[in-house]
Design a protein around this motif. Structure first.
Motif: not given
Length: 96
Positions: A68-95
Motif C-alpha cells: 500500500r505504499s511507494l517509498q523513494y529518495v529524491d535527488q536532494n536525499n529527501h525520503k518520500h512515502n506515498i500511501y495509496f488506497g483502493d481507488n488511487t492509481t500510481v504509475t512509475v515510468d522510466e525515462l
C-alpha cells in the motif's frame, strides 16, 4: 590451467548473455545500476479516483514498493512515502 580458463570463459559468456537477453537478467542489471547511480530517471504520477493527476514528479529515484505504499529518495536525499488506497492509481515510468 587451460580447462580452468575455458570454464571461466563459458561462465562469463553465459552471465553476459543472461544479463543482456533475459527479462530477469535485465531487471538484475537495472537494480544494480539504480543502486550504484542513486536511482534511475523516472516519472511518478498519482491519480485520484476520477483520473485526475494529483501528483507528478520527475527525477532520479530509487524506488521501493510495498502493498500500500511507494517509498523513494529524491535527488536532494529527501525520503518520500506515498500511501495509496483502493481507488488511487500510481504509475512509475522510466525515462530514457
Amino acid at each position: 590451467m587451460i580447462v580452468v580458463v575455458a570454464i571461466s570463459g563459458l561462465i562469463g559468456g553465459y552471465w553476459a548473455w543472461y544479463l543482456k537477453h533475459t527479462a530477469s537478467g535485465i531487471r538484475i542489471r537495472k537494480d544494480f545500476v539504480s543502486q550504484v547511480d542513486n536511482g534511475i530517471p523516472r516519472e511518478i504520477k498519482v491519480y485520484n479516483p476520477d483520473g485526475k493527476v494529483i501528483m507528478d514528479e520527475k527525477g532520479k529515484f530509487d524506488i521501493k514498493h510495498t502493498n500500500r505504499s511507494l517509498q523513494y529518495v529524491d535527488q536532494n536525499n529527501h525520503k518520500h512515502n506515498i500511501y495509496f488506497g483502493d481507488n488511487t492509481t500510481v504509475t512509475v515510468d522510466e525515462l530514457k
